[in-house]
Design a protein around this motif. Structure first.
Motif, PDB file in Angstrom:
ATOM      1  N   SER A  32       0.845  -1.193   0.000  1.00  0.00           N
ATOM      2  CA  SER A  32       0.000   0.000   0.000  1.00  0.00           C
ATOM      3  C   SER A  32       0.875   1.236   0.000  1.00  0.00           C
ATOM      4  O   SER A  32       2.073   1.170   0.306  1.00  0.00           O
ATOM      5  CB  SER A  32      -0.921   0.005   1.221  1.00  0.00           C
ATOM      6  OG  SER A  32      -0.159   0.066   2.411  1.00  0.00           O
ATOM      7  N   THR A  84      -8.224  -0.188  -3.729  1.00  0.00           N
ATOM      8  CA  THR A  84      -7.352  -1.299  -4.116  1.00  0.00           C
ATOM      9  C   THR A  84      -7.440  -1.529  -5.615  1.00  0.00           C
ATOM     10  O   THR A  84      -8.532  -1.524  -6.186  1.00  0.00           O
ATOM     11  CB  THR A  84      -7.748  -2.577  -3.347  1.00  0.00           C
ATOM     12  OG1 THR A  84      -7.626  -2.320  -1.946  1.00  0.00           O
ATOM     13  CG2 THR A  84      -6.842  -3.743  -3.720  1.00  0.00           C
ATOM     14  N   THR A 102      -2.978  -1.281  -2.532  1.00  0.00           N
ATOM     15  CA  THR A 102      -3.987  -0.380  -1.987  1.00  0.00           C
ATOM     16  C   THR A 102      -3.457   1.041  -1.891  1.00  0.00           C
ATOM     17  O   THR A 102      -2.430   1.294  -1.260  1.00  0.00           O
ATOM     18  CB  THR A 102      -4.448  -0.853  -0.592  1.00  0.00           C
ATOM     19  OG1 THR A 102      -4.961  -2.181  -0.707  1.00  0.00           O
ATOM     20  CG2 THR A 102      -5.525   0.063  -0.029  1.00  0.00           C
TER      21      THR A 102
END
Length: 191
Positions: A32, A84, A102
């Motif tokens: 992420s 995402t 993400t």
């Protein structure tokens, strides 16, 4: 019925393990990052050698480097809305399976809140110690009727310092942080 015989030069067939003919993407690390992009991530997998393109959703990433063994590809993440997205790698052998990444949106700063001051009154000469309680008070400054107080310290839930000199009567007390301001209920009374 008898079991089938094996001649001396025959053996049972070994099971075949499936192996993809194209690139196989195993992980995106870190998984992420900020919605603004611009951060670097590493893609790990098999058959990634000679990567010609990497997509985050439908947006191309910039390939920074890749190892000759085809195990890693380092990319610069493009910007994207929070959420995402699938990540895929394309090589001359085809396009990999997707792995997830993400995008994290920026959380707006929370302004301070104050619940009270102790003590609620003191001499006009100032110099009295005070404690203001609340939330989001780290790094706060304090004014009494617009006059800055001497702040000796602050935490997320308290600010403590010394009251400045003032005129007799009620004075508004305002706490300011980088996230905003809050006024102490009831203020402070100079006596």
């Amino acid at each position: 019925m008898s079991a089938p015989r094996l001649d001396s030069d025959q053996s049972p067939a070994s099971p075949q393990l499936p192996f993809p003919s194209g690139p196989l993407l195993l992980a995106v690390l870190p998984p992420s990052g900020p919605a603004a992009g611009g951060n670097t991530v590493q893609l790990f997998g098999l058959g990634l050698s000679g990567a010609t393109g990497v997509l985050f959703g439908t947006t191309p990433a910039t390939i920074v480097s890749q190892d000759v063994l085809g195990l890693t590809v380092t990319v610069l993440v493009p910007p994207h809305a929070a959420g995402t997205v699938p990540v895929t790698v394309t090589t001359s052998g085809g396009t990999s399976n997707p792995a997830s990444y993400t995008y994290v949106g920026v959380t707006p700063p929370v302004p301070p809140t104050v619940t009270g001051i102790n003590p609620v009154s003191g001499p006009v000469a100032g110099g009295s110690p005070f404690v203001i309680t609340g939330t989001g008070l780290t790094g706060a400054t304090v004014t009494f009727n617009g006059v800055p107080a001497t702040v000796l310290g602050s935490t997320g839930t308290a600010v403590f310092g010394l009251v400045p000199a003032g005129a007799a009567g009620s004075a508004p007390v305002v706490v300011t942080t980088t996230s905003g301001t809050a006024t102490v209920p009831g203020g402070y009374t100079y006596v």
